[in-house]
Design an enzyme around this catalytic site. Structure first.
Site, PDB file in Angstrom:
ATOM      1  N   ASP A 146      36.741  64.902  49.301  1.00  0.00           N
ATOM      2  CA  ASP A 146      36.359  63.645  48.657  1.00  0.00           C
ATOM      3  C   ASP A 146      35.183  62.974  49.345  1.00  0.00           C
ATOM      4  OD1 ASP A 146      38.258  63.376  50.828  1.00  0.00           O
ATOM      5  OD2 ASP A 146      38.232  61.230  50.415  1.00  0.00           O
ATOM      6  N   ARG A 173      26.065  69.939  44.943  1.00  0.00           N
ATOM      7  CA  ARG A 173      27.424  69.424  45.189  1.00  0.00           C
ATOM      8  C   ARG A 173      28.415  70.095  44.233  1.00  0.00           C
ATOM      9  NH1 ARG A 173      24.448  64.490  45.610  1.00  0.00           N
ATOM     10  NH2 ARG A 173      25.119  63.793  43.534  1.00  0.00           N
ATOM     11  N   LYS A 198      43.445  57.880  47.584  1.00  0.00           N
ATOM     12  CA  LYS A 198      43.257  57.798  49.031  1.00  0.00           C
ATOM     13  C   LYS A 198      42.370  56.624  49.392  1.00  0.00           C
ATOM     14  CE  LYS A 198      40.083  59.487  52.071  1.00  0.00           C
ATOM     15  NZ  LYS A 198      39.258  60.467  52.782  1.00  0.00           N
ATOM     16  N   GLU A 253      45.741  55.720  54.852  1.00  0.00           N
ATOM     17  CA  GLU A 253      45.003  56.373  55.942  1.00  0.00           C
ATOM     18  C   GLU A 253      44.279  55.387  56.852  1.00  0.00           C
ATOM     19  OE1 GLU A 253      41.988  59.212  54.695  1.00  0.00           O
ATOM     20  OE2 GLU A 253      41.511  59.761  56.769  1.00  0.00           O
ATOM     21  N   GLU A 271      42.585  55.707  59.929  1.00  0.00           N
ATOM     22  CA  GLU A 271      42.171  56.738  60.890  1.00  0.00           C
ATOM     23  C   GLU A 271      41.868  56.099  62.234  1.00  0.00           C
ATOM     24  OE1 GLU A 271      39.094  59.546  59.744  1.00  0.00           O
ATOM     25  OE2 GLU A 271      38.809  60.182  61.832  1.00  0.00           O
ATOM     26  N   LYS A 292      48.444  59.412  55.877  1.00  0.00           N
ATOM     27  CA  LYS A 292      47.442  60.314  56.439  1.00  0.00           C
ATOM     28  C   LYS A 292      47.049  59.802  57.820  1.00  0.00           C
ATOM     29  CE  LYS A 292      43.133  62.658  55.323  1.00  0.00           C
ATOM     30  NZ  LYS A 292      42.373  63.349  54.293  1.00  0.00           N
ATOM     31  N   SER A 302      42.071  65.792  60.120  1.00  0.00           N
ATOM     32  CA  SER A 302      41.667  66.618  61.264  1.00  0.00           C
ATOM     33  C   SER A 302      40.732  65.874  62.216  1.00  0.00           C
ATOM     34  CB  SER A 302      41.057  67.946  60.816  1.00  0.00           C
ATOM     35  OG  SER A 302      39.907  67.765  60.023  1.00  0.00           O
ATOM     36  N   GLY A 303      39.950  64.943  61.722  1.00  0.00           N
ATOM     37  CA  GLY A 303      39.248  63.988  62.588  1.00  0.00           C
ATOM     38  C   GLY A 303      38.199  64.517  63.556  1.00  0.00           C
ATOM     39  N   GLY A 304      37.752  65.761  63.408  1.00  0.00           N
ATOM     40  CA  GLY A 304      36.774  66.312  64.339  1.00  0.00           C
ATOM     41  C   GLY A 304      37.361  67.368  65.270  1.00  0.00           C
ATOM     42  N   SER A 343      46.042  67.299  55.495  1.00  0.00           N
ATOM     43  CA  SER A 343      45.104  66.856  54.464  1.00  0.00           C
ATOM     44  C   SER A 343      43.727  66.899  55.118  1.00  0.00           C
ATOM     45  CB  SER A 343      45.447  65.441  54.007  1.00  0.00           C
ATOM     46  OG  SER A 343      44.454  64.964  53.118  1.00  0.00           O
ATOM     47  N   TYR A 376      31.780  58.763  57.929  1.00  0.00           N
ATOM     48  CA  TYR A 376      31.947  59.479  56.666  1.00  0.00           C
ATOM     49  C   TYR A 376      31.022  58.898  55.619  1.00  0.00           C
ATOM     50  CZ  TYR A 376      35.408  63.090  56.591  1.00  0.00           C
ATOM     51  OH  TYR A 376      36.043  64.285  56.735  1.00  0.00           O
TER      52      TYR A 376
HETATM   53  P1  13P Z   1      38.880  65.116  58.266  1.00  0.00           P
HETATM   54  O1  13P Z   1      40.004  66.122  58.160  1.00  0.00           O
HETATM   55  O2  13P Z   1      37.522  65.729  58.288  1.00  0.00           O
HETATM   56  O3  13P Z   1      39.115  64.111  59.356  1.00  0.00           O
HETATM   57  O4  13P Z   1      38.878  64.305  56.895  1.00  0.00           O
HETATM   58  C1  13P Z   1      39.809  63.385  56.644  1.00  0.00           C
HETATM   59  C2  13P Z   1      39.511  62.576  55.443  1.00  0.00           C
HETATM   60  O5  13P Z   1      39.983  61.487  55.321  1.00  0.00           O
HETATM   61  C3  13P Z   1      38.707  63.106  54.354  1.00  0.00           C
HETATM   62  O6  13P Z   1      39.408  62.863  53.174  1.00  0.00           O
END
Ligand code: 13P
Length: 345
Positions: free
Chosen positions: A20, A42, A132, A172, A174, A214, A256-258, A283, A345
């Site tokens: 996304d 894209r 999300k 989410e 993060e 998430k 996954s966050g990096g 996710s 992002y």
């Molecule tokens: P990552 O797994 O790259 O951190 O992405 C998380 C996210 O929120 C993208 O939808």
């Protein structure tokens, strides 16, 4: 209303493919392999991902950006139909991204509540069944009480509005990997953030059975002197979740966050070594896409190999959801970290 959906998204051995990225962020992915950020590129990239044969065995949901929700393949089949045929639930990013939060310590807040109800209703009509909203919390910036409260309140308002329009909200907040702090500090901040999130979710009468979370995994800061083992990450993350997340919540779908592809998979596997009160799955965006992009390079003749690379990652994470991933035969590419300081992002 939400129960059948959760059975699909939070089903054993499956997780979410997050694709996304806003058009600007997708441009960063394309730029990494020398492609221009055009709608055609894209579309080609999303088509490669979503038409991968057999993807639905490991992937239960795909989070799309608005452009993709209304887009079709080059053969004219809507991406929504492609997903339905793969038994993958279409989801939609509904937040409008981060902007500076005045009065804070250089922190951000997430926009998108204005007009959200009517957008959710439109997305539902177009086939989306979950949503999300990603906001961020920075440990090195504090986080200030203001930033945490704003993040939690925004998520709760969004969740209530999404549910009211038939979409399951993914919640989410993060907690960014940035910083040189140890894992205990992340645990402390994560507990604070999630307690506020659940406080405001309850205050907004959000149905806990009809949300998905998430979270970030509880890890040391990316610039901390020592790395933590998957076992230590699993222990701290599950401690935090058990303390803060009611069992009414059906699924935890980590970002996954990096982290490298391999780390993200091993950490998830470590979290599924014993039974959890919720479905604990993935996710991922970066940790599912990195080796795909590197393999594709924008070349039509590489599409098949790139789709194979996606299946390798999806299957590895599927096994990790079941707690039976071994880590054998992983490529060097999968071991490369993707952390970027101050990544947006
Ligand atoms: P990552 O797994 O790259 O951190 O992405 C998380 C996210 O929120 C993208 O939808």
């Amino acid at each position: 209303h939400f129960a059948p959906l959760q059975k699909t998204v939070a089903s054993p051995g499956r997780g979410i493919l997050a694709i996304d990225e806003s058009s600007a962020t997708c441009g960063k992915r394309l730029a990494s392999i020398g492609l221009d950020n055009t709608e055609v590129n894209r579309q080609a990239y999303r088509q490669l991902l979503l038409t991968t044969a057999g993807l639905g065995e490991y992937i239960s949901g795909a989070i799309l950006f608005e452009e993709t929700l209304y887009q079709s393949t080059t053969d004219g089949k809507t991406f929504v139909d492609v997903l339905k045929d793969q038994n993958i639930m279409p989801g939609i990013k509904v937040d409008k991204g981060l902007v500076p939060l005045p009065g804070s310590n250089n922190e951000s807040w997430c926009q998108g509540l204005d007009g959200l109800a009517s957008r959710c209703a439109e997305y539902y009509k177009q086939g989306a069944r979950f949503a999300k909203w990603r906001t961020v919390v920075s440990i090195p910036c504090g986080p200030t009480a203001l930033a945490v409260k704003e993040a939690a309140w925004g998520l709760a308002r969004y969740a209530a509005i999404a549910q009211d329009n038939g979409l399951v909200p993914i919640v989410e907040p993060e907690i960014l990997l940035d910083g040189d702090h140890g894992i205990e500090r992340t645990l402390e901040v994560a507990e604070k953030v999630w307690s506020e999130v659940f406080f405001y979710l309850a205050e907004n009468n959000v149905l806990f059975e009809g949300i998905l979370l998430k979270p970030s995994m509880v890890t040391p800061g990316a610039e901390h002197k020592e790395k933590a083992s998957p076992e230590a990450i699993a222990k701290n993350t599950l401690t935090m979740l058990r303390r803060r997340v009611p069992p009414a919540v059906p699924g935890i779908m980590f970002l996954s966050g990096g982290q490298s592809e391999l780390e993200a998979t091993m950490n998830l596997n470590a979290m599924n070594q014993s039974a959890n009160p919720w479905h604990v799955s993935f996710s991922y965006a970066r940790a599912l896409q990195n080796s795909v992009l590197k393999t594709w390079q924008g070349q039509p003749e590489n599409i098949e190999a790139a789709q194979k690379a996606l299946l390798v990652r999806a299957k590895a994470n599927s096994l990790a959801q079941l707690g039976s991933y071994t880590g054998e035969g992983e490529s060097d590419e999968a071991k490369k970290g993707m952390f970027q300081k101050g990544y947006t992002y």
